[in-house]
Design a protein around this motif. Structure first.
Motif, short mmCIF file in Angstrom:
data_model
loop_
_atom_site.label_atom_id
_atom_site.label_comp_id
_atom_site.label_asym_id
_atom_site.label_seq_id
_atom_site.Cartn_x
_atom_site.Cartn_y
_atom_site.Cartn_z
N MET A 264 1.13 -1.28 -0.18
CA MET A 264 -0.12 0.02 -0.03
C MET A 264 1.11 0.95 -0.16
O MET A 264 0.86 2.42 -0.64
N HIS A 265 2.52 1.42 0.91
CA HIS A 265 3.39 3.05 0.63
C HIS A 265 3.68 2.33 -0.53
O HIS A 265 4.31 3.50 -0.56
N MET A 266 3.57 1.02 -1.53
CA MET A 266 4.84 1.73 -2.21
C MET A 266 3.36 2.08 -3.49
O MET A 266 4.19 2.73 -4.66
N GLY A 267 2.16 2.83 -3.29
CA GLY A 267 1.13 2.94 -4.12
C GLY A 267 0.78 2.39 -5.10
O GLY A 267 -0.26 2.80 -5.77
N LEU A 268 1.01 0.72 -4.72
CA LEU A 268 0.42 -0.05 -5.68
C LEU A 268 -1.13 -0.12 -5.66
O LEU A 268 -1.53 -0.10 -4.41
N ASN A 269 -1.78 -0.82 -6.40
CA ASN A 269 -3.22 -0.85 -6.59
C ASN A 269 -3.65 -2.24 -5.97
O ASN A 269 -3.30 -3.17 -7.27
N VAL A 270 -4.04 -2.95 -5.10
CA VAL A 270 -3.32 -4.37 -4.48
C VAL A 270 -4.92 -4.74 -3.41
O VAL A 270 -4.83 -3.54 -2.80
N LYS A 271 -5.37 -5.90 -4.20
CA LYS A 271 -6.09 -6.35 -3.44
C LYS A 271 -5.35 -7.28 -2.83
O LYS A 271 -5.43 -8.55 -3.11
N GLY A 272 -6.15 -7.73 -0.86
CA GLY A 272 -5.64 -8.55 0.04
C GLY A 272 -7.01 -9.22 -0.16
O GLY A 272 -8.20 -9.28 0.37
N VAL A 273 -6.73 -10.87 -0.13
CA VAL A 273 -7.49 -12.28 -0.52
C VAL A 273 -7.58 -12.78 0.87
O VAL A 273 -6.77 -13.57 0.96
N ASP A 274 -8.23 -13.25 1.43
CA ASP A 274 -7.76 -13.90 2.94
C ASP A 274 -9.06 -15.59 2.25
O ASP A 274 -9.89 -15.32 2.10
N ALA A 275 -8.50 -16.25 2.27
CA ALA A 275 -8.12 -17.39 1.72
C ALA A 275 -8.24 -18.22 2.65
O ALA A 275 -8.38 -19.52 1.69
N LYS A 276 -7.90 -18.08 3.79
CA LYS A 276 -7.32 -18.96 3.83
C LYS A 276 -8.07 -20.70 4.51
O LYS A 276 -7.02 -21.47 4.25
N GLN A 277 -9.35 -20.48 4.99
CA GLN A 277 -10.31 -21.71 5.07
C GLN A 277 -10.33 -21.99 3.81
O GLN A 277 -10.40 -23.78 4.13
N ARG A 278 -10.30 -21.71 3.11
CA ARG A 278 -11.21 -22.87 1.86
C ARG A 278 -9.07 -23.68 1.49
O ARG A 278 -9.40 -24.90 0.60
N PHE A 279 -7.80 -23.17 1.86
CA PHE A 279 -6.73 -23.76 1.73
C PHE A 279 -6.47 -24.74 2.54
O PHE A 279 -6.16 -26.25 2.50
N TYR A 280 -7.10 -25.04 3.77
CA TYR A 280 -6.79 -25.55 4.99
C TYR A 280 -8.04 -26.49 4.38
O TYR A 280 -7.63 -27.77 4.89
N ASP A 281 -9.46 -26.31 4.09
CA ASP A 281 -10.32 -27.09 4.13
C ASP A 281 -9.36 -28.63 2.43
O ASP A 281 -9.97 -29.38 2.17
N ALA A 282 -8.92 -27.66 1.25
CA ALA A 282 -8.67 -28.70 0.37
C ALA A 282 -7.17 -29.67 0.73
O ALA A 282 -7.23 -30.42 0.36
N LEU A 283 -6.41 -28.75 1.91
CA LEU A 283 -5.52 -29.67 2.09
C LEU A 283 -5.79 -30.36 3.52
O LEU A 283 -4.93 -31.99 3.32
N ALA A 284 -7.07 -30.85 3.86
CA ALA A 284 -7.27 -31.77 4.52
C ALA A 284 -6.73 -33.06 4.10
O ALA A 284 -7.70 -33.93 3.27
N GLY A 285 -6.12 -33.95 5.39
CA GLY A 285 -6.12 -34.87 5.54
C GLY A 285 -4.97 -35.72 4.39
O GLY A 285 -4.58 -36.83 4.28
N LEU A 286 -4.36 -34.45 4.08
CA LEU A 286 -2.79 -34.72 2.46
C LEU A 286 -2.02 -34.96 3.24
O LEU A 286 -1.29 -33.71 3.96
N SER A 287 -1.07 -36.10 2.91
CA SER A 287 -0.13 -36.02 3.72
C SER A 287 0.89 -35.70 2.83
O SER A 287 2.70 -35.65 3.34
N ASP A 288 0.45 -36.40 1.61
CA ASP A 288 2.01 -36.55 0.76
C ASP A 288 2.51 -35.05 -0.18
O ASP A 288 1.47 -34.26 0.03
N PRO A 289 3.88 -34.97 -0.29
CA PRO A 289 3.94 -33.91 -0.32
C PRO A 289 3.25 -33.27 -1.94
O PRO A 289 3.22 -31.76 -2.41
N GLU A 290 3.75 -34.19 -2.79
CA GLU A 290 3.19 -33.61 -4.38
C GLU A 290 1.53 -33.39 -4.36
O GLU A 290 1.42 -32.41 -5.00
#
Length: 509
Positions: A264-290
């Motif tokens: 913001m202080h650099m003057g960029l037109n930037v939007k922050g998106v809080d998507a934490k829960q979507r990523f946690y839901d997608a990762l649920a139960g996954l252990s394999d790195p790939e």
């Protein structure tokens, strides 16, 4: 387009190093595979032929047509390049009687020649070859020798064509940079005017012409490359650049808020998106790195695509691709030209019909930082350690939960904060902590504990291709370990990773 040196790559491990040394002389250069030589424009001031793991004695050795280059402009053959020039013109190249690898000293130097100017007798050079030029054609002149290598350097008479058996690009060659300067500046006549300021000016002008009034979308990561790319495009098109910074729940502690504030202080037109829960839901139960990487990549695309649809008439996707990515995609043995996906995007689907703009695709990482300084980018972003696209997901071995992420964020915060307070942060290429899928017995007060183990990892490197474990002071490590165990609930043991790359990788997954 600046004047340039063309480097033809025959597969040497040192080819990128040649380019870096030429760039350090403020001269622009490009690497191209020997079998994909571009048209020779008037801007090409000279050509360097790289080394190679091949031998000119092989029936199918790399042997491009150089008829429109030799005799028409200065040429410098390095190791295999020198052997190829000698071999093709009737010289004799034979297997070395001993494997010539390592340091040698110049015992004879033809100091009156422009290539050998200020190169001293006894100067250390780095040899790495299995073949040796035993005999040179009659129109060749020896410029330097070592005790074991008679033809350490030569020149073709009446041409500005040179060959050297050693590698001037490696730091072990004490006067290698002087030799390269002699070739690039004194022989090729390059003006040494390729600077960060010049790059910014010409790139912004090019972007204005290329993009016009079009809208551009860029996925910011908080890292150096995407940030510098954003500032260059911002200077060209202002608010028509729409930046998206996604919180995937796998960033460092408080990083989303602090980096967003910096943008913001650099003057960029930037939007922050809080998507934490979507990523946690997608990762649920996954252990394999790939599997974890794929889930993160797909979720990012879904989030990014949804946000991009909110920007009407966007026509371009900006990416922070840098020169090593481009080189690797068109290497001698690599695939045909491909565009590297942004490290946070992981490949965009065909239905996102966006043209790609990559303003950093001619720069090495250290050059990106220099351009960033010219653009006055926040030092906290510019000097930030590399951070993996999948974030803390590949530093948590096993499945991902918000509780595990919270623990690792706290551990990582203690480690990184102490590196900065101790003045060690900029001495390290990359640092972080790993949460291991094991628990260990401990004692706290009068109670027995059974809690988690974390591993600290810090490495030194130039480009991340190879790395050595950082020899951090014992007192520092002791203090960090003590603070982690006392402050981070759920951790009772801290270990330090002393593996180098290779054979280990920098990340654990």
């Amino acid at each position: 387009m600046p004047e340039k040196i063309l480097i033809l790559d025959f597969g040497s491990q040192y080819t990128q190093l040649i380019a870096r040394r030429v760039r350090e002389l403020n001269v622009y250069c490009e690497i191209h595979p020997y079998n994909k030589i571009p048209p020779i424009s008037p801007k090409v001031k000279g050509v360097i032929l790289s080394g190679s793991p091949c031998s000119v004695r092989d029936a199918d050795h790399p042997n491009p047509y150089l008829g429109n280059i030799l005799g028409h402009m200065p040429v410098l053959g390095v190791c295999y390049g020198a052997q190829l020039l000698a071999h093709e013109q009737g010289g004799e190249v034979l297997p070395s009687t001993i494997r010539e690898y390592g340091r040698a000293r110049l015992s004879e130097v033809h100091g009156s020649d422009k290539l050998m100017k200020e190169i001293t007798i006894g100067s250390t050079v780095w040899m790495s070859h299995g073949d040796t030029i035993k005999e040179i054609p009659d129109n060749f002149e020896i410029l330097a020798s070592t005790e074991n290598v008679k033809v350490a350097a030569y020149k073709i008479q009446d041409e500005e064509t040179y060959g050297i058996q050693f590698h001037p690009e490696v730091t072990h060659s004490a006067e290698g940079k002087t030799l390269l300067r002699n070739f690039v500046v004194h022989i090729c006549g390059c003006s040494q005017d390729w600077t960060p300021d010049q790059f910014v000016q010409s790139t912004v002008d090019d972007l204005k012409s290329q993009l016009g009034n079009d809208k551009v979308i860029l996925g910011l990561s908080g890292g150096v490359d995407s940030s510098v790319a954003a500032m260059l495009i911002h200077q060209a098109i202002g608010p028509n650049l729409h930046c998206i910074f996604v919180d995937n729940g796998l960033l460092r502690k408080d990083e989303f808020e602090s980096v967003l504030d910096s943008y913001m202080h650099m003057g960029l037109n930037v939007k922050g998106v809080d998507a934490k829960q979507r990523f946690y839901d997608a990762l649920a139960g996954l252990s394999d790195p790939e599997a974890k990487r794929k889930a993160i990549g797909k979720t990012f695309i879904d989030v990014f695509d949804a946000e991009a649809h909110g920007i009407e008439n966007a026509k371009w996707l900006a990416q922070g691709t840098i020169y090593p990515d481009v080189i690797e995609s068109v290497s001698v043995n690599g695939p045909s030209v491909t565009i590297k996906s942004h490290h946070n995007v992981g490949g965009l689907p065909d239905y996102m019909k966006l043209k790609v703009v990559e303003p950093l695709k001619t720069l090495f990482k250290d050059e990106v930082r220099l351009v960033g300084k010219t653009l006055h980018i926040d030092e906290n972003i510019l000097n930030r350690h590399p951070f993996p696209g999948p974030g803390l997901a590949i530093r948590i071995l096993g499945d991902i939960t918000p509780d595990k992420v919270a623990i690792l964020q706290e551990v990582d915060h203690v480690f990184i904060s102490n590196l900065k307070k101790s003045g060690l942060y900029n001495e390290v290429w990359q640092a972080g902590a790993m949460l291991l899928p094991v628990q260990s017995v401990g004692v706290m007060g009068d109670e027995r504990t059974y809690e988690r183990v974390v591993a600290l990892r810090a490495v030194t490197s130039v480009d991340g291709m190879t790395a050595d474990w950082a020899h951090l002071p014992y007192d520092f490590l002791a203090d960090v370990s003590n603070e982690i165990i006392n402050k981070v609930k759920g951790v009772n043991r801290v270990v330090y990773d002393i593996s180098s790359k290779p054979p280990a990788t920098i990340e654990w997954e």
